[in-house]
Design a protein around this motif. Structure first.
Motif, PDB file in Angstrom:
ATOM      1  N   GLU A 107      37.248  29.876  29.479  1.00 54.95           N
ATOM      2  CA  GLU A 107      36.603  30.157  30.764  1.00 54.95           C
ATOM      3  C   GLU A 107      36.198  28.876  31.495  1.00 54.95           C
ATOM      4  OE1 GLU A 107      33.600  33.263  30.877  1.00 54.95           O
ATOM      5  OE2 GLU A 107      34.291  33.970  28.909  1.00 54.95           O
ATOM      6  N   ASN A 108      35.988  27.790  30.740  1.00 52.40           N
ATOM      7  CA  ASN A 108      35.581  26.537  31.377  1.00 52.40           C
ATOM      8  C   ASN A 108      36.758  25.617  31.698  1.00 52.40           C
ATOM      9  OD1 ASN A 108      36.317  25.773  28.829  1.00 52.40           O
ATOM     10  ND2 ASN A 108      34.434  24.638  28.352  1.00 52.40           N
ATOM     11  N   SER A 109      37.988  26.132  31.600  1.00 53.93           N
ATOM     12  CA  SER A 109      39.167  25.313  31.891  1.00 53.93           C
ATOM     13  C   SER A 109      39.186  24.887  33.357  1.00 53.93           C
ATOM     14  CB  SER A 109      40.448  26.101  31.567  1.00 53.93           C
ATOM     15  OG  SER A 109      41.587  25.397  32.012  1.00 53.93           O
ATOM     16  N   SER A 110      39.617  23.669  33.598  1.00 50.78           N
ATOM     17  CA  SER A 110      39.718  23.154  34.973  1.00 50.78           C
ATOM     18  C   SER A 110      40.871  23.796  35.731  1.00 50.78           C
ATOM     19  CB  SER A 110      39.916  21.631  34.945  1.00 50.78           C
ATOM     20  OG  SER A 110      41.123  21.300  34.267  1.00 50.78           O
ATOM     21  N   TRP A 111      41.680  24.593  35.038  1.00 50.80           N
ATOM     22  CA  TRP A 111      42.801  25.257  35.701  1.00 50.80           C
ATOM     23  C   TRP A 111      42.355  26.437  36.560  1.00 50.80           C
ATOM     24  CZ3 TRP A 111      47.257  25.623  31.511  1.00 50.80           C
ATOM     25  CH2 TRP A 111      47.524  24.335  31.038  1.00 50.80           C
ATOM     26  N   TRP A 112      41.150  26.950  36.288  1.00 52.33           N
ATOM     27  CA  TRP A 112      40.649  28.085  37.072  1.00 52.33           C
ATOM     28  C   TRP A 112      40.271  27.634  38.488  1.00 52.33           C
ATOM     29  CZ3 TRP A 112      41.451  32.779  35.283  1.00 52.33           C
ATOM     30  CH2 TRP A 112      41.445  33.007  33.897  1.00 52.33           C
ATOM     31  N   ASP A 113      40.434  28.542  39.434  1.00 45.59           N
ATOM     32  CA  ASP A 113      40.040  28.263  40.817  1.00 45.59           C
ATOM     33  C   ASP A 113      38.516  28.369  40.924  1.00 45.59           C
ATOM     34  OD1 ASP A 113      39.617  28.131  43.541  1.00 45.59           O
ATOM     35  OD2 ASP A 113      41.332  29.383  44.039  1.00 45.59           O
ATOM     36  N   LYS A 114      37.871  27.255  41.193  1.00 35.54           N
ATOM     37  CA  LYS A 114      36.410  27.234  41.302  1.00 35.54           C
ATOM     38  C   LYS A 114      35.946  27.053  42.750  1.00 35.54           C
ATOM     39  CE  LYS A 114      35.976  27.107  36.734  1.00 35.54           C
ATOM     40  NZ  LYS A 114      35.414  28.233  35.943  1.00 35.54           N
ATOM     41  N   ILE A 115      36.903  26.942  43.692  1.00 34.55           N
ATOM     42  CA  ILE A 115      36.533  26.549  45.050  1.00 34.55           C
ATOM     43  C   ILE A 115      36.905  27.580  46.110  1.00 34.55           C
ATOM     44  CG2 ILE A 115      36.905  24.806  46.862  1.00 34.55           C
ATOM     45  CD1 ILE A 115      37.435  22.783  44.648  1.00 34.55           C
ATOM     46  N   SER A 116      38.180  28.035  46.118  1.00 35.66           N
ATOM     47  CA  SER A 116      38.668  28.813  47.266  1.00 35.66           C
ATOM     48  C   SER A 116      38.288  30.284  47.229  1.00 35.66           C
ATOM     49  CB  SER A 116      40.196  28.691  47.360  1.00 35.66           C
ATOM     50  OG  SER A 116      40.814  29.235  46.209  1.00 35.66           O
ATOM     51  N   THR A 117      37.687  30.746  46.142  1.00 33.72           N
ATOM     52  CA  THR A 117      37.261  32.146  46.064  1.00 33.72           C
ATOM     53  C   THR A 117      35.741  32.244  46.251  1.00 33.72           C
ATOM     54  OG1 THR A 117      37.130  31.935  43.652  1.00 33.72           O
ATOM     55  CG2 THR A 117      39.167  32.809  44.559  1.00 33.72           C
ATOM     56  N   THR A 118      35.271  33.468  46.512  1.00 29.27           N
ATOM     57  CA  THR A 118      33.833  33.644  46.777  1.00 29.27           C
ATOM     58  C   THR A 118      32.995  33.367  45.536  1.00 29.27           C
ATOM     59  OG1 THR A 118      34.113  36.009  46.339  1.00 29.27           O
ATOM     60  CG2 THR A 118      34.210  35.291  48.632  1.00 29.27           C
ATOM     61  N   THR A 119      33.570  33.648  44.364  1.00 26.00           N
ATOM     62  CA  THR A 119      32.878  33.323  43.108  1.00 26.00           C
ATOM     63  C   THR A 119      33.838  32.522  42.238  1.00 26.00           C
ATOM     64  OG1 THR A 119      33.615  35.412  42.108  1.00 26.00           O
ATOM     65  CG2 THR A 119      31.446  35.383  43.155  1.00 26.00           C
ATOM     66  N   ALA A 120      33.295  31.626  41.448  1.00 23.85           N
ATOM     67  CA  ALA A 120      34.137  30.792  40.595  1.00 23.85           C
ATOM     68  C   ALA A 120      34.894  31.649  39.583  1.00 23.85           C
ATOM     69  CB  ALA A 120      33.288  29.755  39.878  1.00 23.85           C
ATOM     70  N   GLU A 121      36.183  31.360  39.444  1.00 27.17           N
ATOM     71  CA  GLU A 121      37.010  32.069  38.471  1.00 27.17           C
ATOM     72  C   GLU A 121      36.765  31.529  37.055  1.00 27.17           C
ATOM     73  OE1 GLU A 121      39.123  34.626  39.280  1.00 27.17           O
ATOM     74  OE2 GLU A 121      38.409  34.485  41.346  1.00 27.17           O
ATOM     75  N   PRO A 122      36.957  32.360  36.044  1.00 24.39           N
ATOM     76  CA  PRO A 122      37.305  33.787  36.084  1.00 24.39           C
ATOM     77  C   PRO A 122      36.064  34.647  36.348  1.00 24.39           C
ATOM     78  CG  PRO A 122      37.105  33.066  33.818  1.00 24.39           C
ATOM     79  CD  PRO A 122      36.894  31.840  34.654  1.00 24.39           C
ATOM     80  N   ASP A 123      36.257  35.709  37.104  1.00 23.06           N
ATOM     81  CA  ASP A 123      35.102  36.550  37.437  1.00 23.06           C
ATOM     82  C   ASP A 123      35.346  38.029  37.139  1.00 23.06           C
ATOM     83  OD1 ASP A 123      36.955  37.128  39.349  1.00 23.06           O
ATOM     84  OD2 ASP A 123      35.640  36.823  41.068  1.00 23.06           O
ATOM     85  N   SER A 124      36.387  38.324  36.360  1.00 20.44           N
ATOM     86  CA  SER A 124      36.708  39.731  36.101  1.00 20.44           C
ATOM     87  C   SER A 124      36.614  40.123  34.630  1.00 20.44           C
ATOM     88  CB  SER A 124      38.129  40.038  36.613  1.00 20.44           C
ATOM     89  OG  SER A 124      38.218  39.824  38.006  1.00 20.44           O
ATOM     90  N   ILE A 125      36.043  39.258  33.796  1.00 10.38           N
ATOM     91  CA  ILE A 125      35.889  39.601  32.377  1.00 10.38           C
ATOM     92  C   ILE A 125      34.714  40.568  32.230  1.00 10.38           C
ATOM     93  CG2 ILE A 125      35.450  38.711  30.066  1.00 10.38           C
ATOM     94  CD1 ILE A 125      36.697  36.104  30.872  1.00 10.38           C
ATOM     95  N   LYS A 126      35.050  41.815  32.007  1.00 15.62           N
ATOM     96  CA  LYS A 126      34.014  42.854  31.889  1.00 15.62           C
ATOM     97  C   LYS A 126      34.325  43.743  30.691  1.00 15.62           C
ATOM     98  CE  LYS A 126      33.450  42.864  36.904  1.00 15.62           C
ATOM     99  NZ  LYS A 126      33.608  43.641  38.155  1.00 15.62           N
ATOM    100  N   PRO A 127      33.311  44.328  30.077  1.00 11.00           N
ATOM    101  CA  PRO A 127      33.535  45.199  28.915  1.00 11.00           C
ATOM    102  C   PRO A 127      34.519  46.327  29.237  1.00 11.00           C
ATOM    103  CG  PRO A 127      31.206  44.745  29.197  1.00 11.00           C
ATOM    104  CD  PRO A 127      31.890  44.209  30.413  1.00 11.00           C
ATOM    105  N   ASN A 128      35.415  46.578  28.303  1.00  8.79           N
ATOM    106  CA  ASN A 128      36.383  47.675  28.405  1.00  8.79           C
ATOM    107  C   ASN A 128      37.349  47.544  29.583  1.00  8.79           C
ATOM    108  OD1 ASN A 128      35.116  48.992  26.169  1.00  8.79           O
ATOM    109  ND2 ASN A 128      33.537  49.753  27.575  1.00  8.79           N
ATOM    110  N   LEU A 129      37.482  46.337  30.133  1.00 10.29           N
ATOM    111  CA  LEU A 129      38.388  46.145  31.269  1.00 10.29           C
ATOM    112  C   LEU A 129      39.482  45.129  30.905  1.00 10.29           C
ATOM    113  CD1 LEU A 129      39.092  46.679  34.260  1.00 10.29           C
ATOM    114  CD2 LEU A 129      37.614  44.729  34.840  1.00 10.29           C
ATOM    115  N   GLU A 130      40.739  45.596  30.996  1.00 11.22           N
ATOM    116  CA  GLU A 130      41.870  44.685  30.783  1.00 11.22           C
ATOM    117  C   GLU A 130      42.205  43.989  32.102  1.00 11.22           C
ATOM    118  OE1 GLU A 130      44.457  46.639  27.143  1.00 11.22           O
ATOM    119  OE2 GLU A 130      45.050  47.086  29.206  1.00 11.22           O
TER     120      GLU A 130
END
Length: 217
Positions: free
Chosen positions: A164-187
């Motif tokens: 999750e702390n990889s510099s490859w994630w988009d941290k700038i152009s989205t409203t929230t820093a990626e990744p932002d979709s890791i949620k219980p029971n969600l693929e």
């Protein structure tokens, strides 16, 4: 008497001047010979470099042709696709008209003797985006996901973790820093946009990137 002495002085002076002039001419000759030798050596070096460059270009072309023949023989389905050869020497299928969900993208790649791309370096990711954005600046599926492990950390299909702390994630152009979709029971699955990675539901149909399997070349 004075006339003889003056004549002697003039003769001696003339001899000195002649000797100095001869010595200077000798030095100039040596200098020119040295410069000529250096110039010749430099030209020889440049010619050697040029021959090496030509040899490398020929070798590169021969190697490329060999890889292409290997690909055609070992993986004809992949070869039949409109593949892109990147500077890293690998072949990719970067979809233009096809848009599929993540699972179907992965299946398409596999059925055509390729794999949904496992990005190995930031340089590879940048090279892929340079080509992909000329087709479409929207999202492009890559192999990372938490499919089969809902809500857990992402991994590439080759087993490597995508922290999750990889510099490859988009941290700038989205409203929230990626990744932002890791949620219980969600693929969720990972895609490429703006040269960075984002996570999203796996169901939308998007463009995707396959990489030719290593066994093909």
């Amino acid at each position: 008497m004075y006339s003889k002495s003056l004549t002697l002085i003039i003769v001696n002076l003339a001899l000195v001047i002649f000797t100095m002039a001869t010595f200077i001419m000798f030095l100039v000759f040596i200098y020119k010979q040295d410069v000529s030798a250096q110039t010749l050596h430099s030209l020889q070096g440049e010619m050697k470099e040029l021959r090496t460059f030509v040899d490398l270009a020929k070798a590169s072309t021969s190697f490329k042709n060999l890889k292409e023949k290997s690909l055609q023989t070992l993986c004809p389905k992949a070869y039949s696709r409109n593949l892109t050869l990147l500077p890293n020497g690998d072949y990719y299928f970067i979809s233009k008209d096809d848009e599929l969900n993540w699972m179907d993208s992965k299946a398409f790649c596999y059925e055509n003797e390729m794999e949904l791309v496992n990005i190995k370096s930031e340089n590879e990711m940048t090279m892929l985006w340079v080509v992909a954005k000329e087709i479409n600046t929207n999202w492009w599926w890559v192999s990372a996901s938490n499919v089969g492990r809902p809500g857990e950390q992402y991994t590439w299909s080759d087993g490597r973790e995508l922290p999750e702390n990889s510099s490859w994630w988009d941290k700038i152009s989205t409203t929230t820093a990626e990744p932002d979709s890791i949620k219980p029971n969600l693929e969720t699955c990972v895609d490429l946009r703006f040269g960075k990675l984002l996570d999203f539901r796996c169901t939308p149909e998007q463009h995707f990137i396959c990489k030719v399997q290593s066994k093909c070349i």
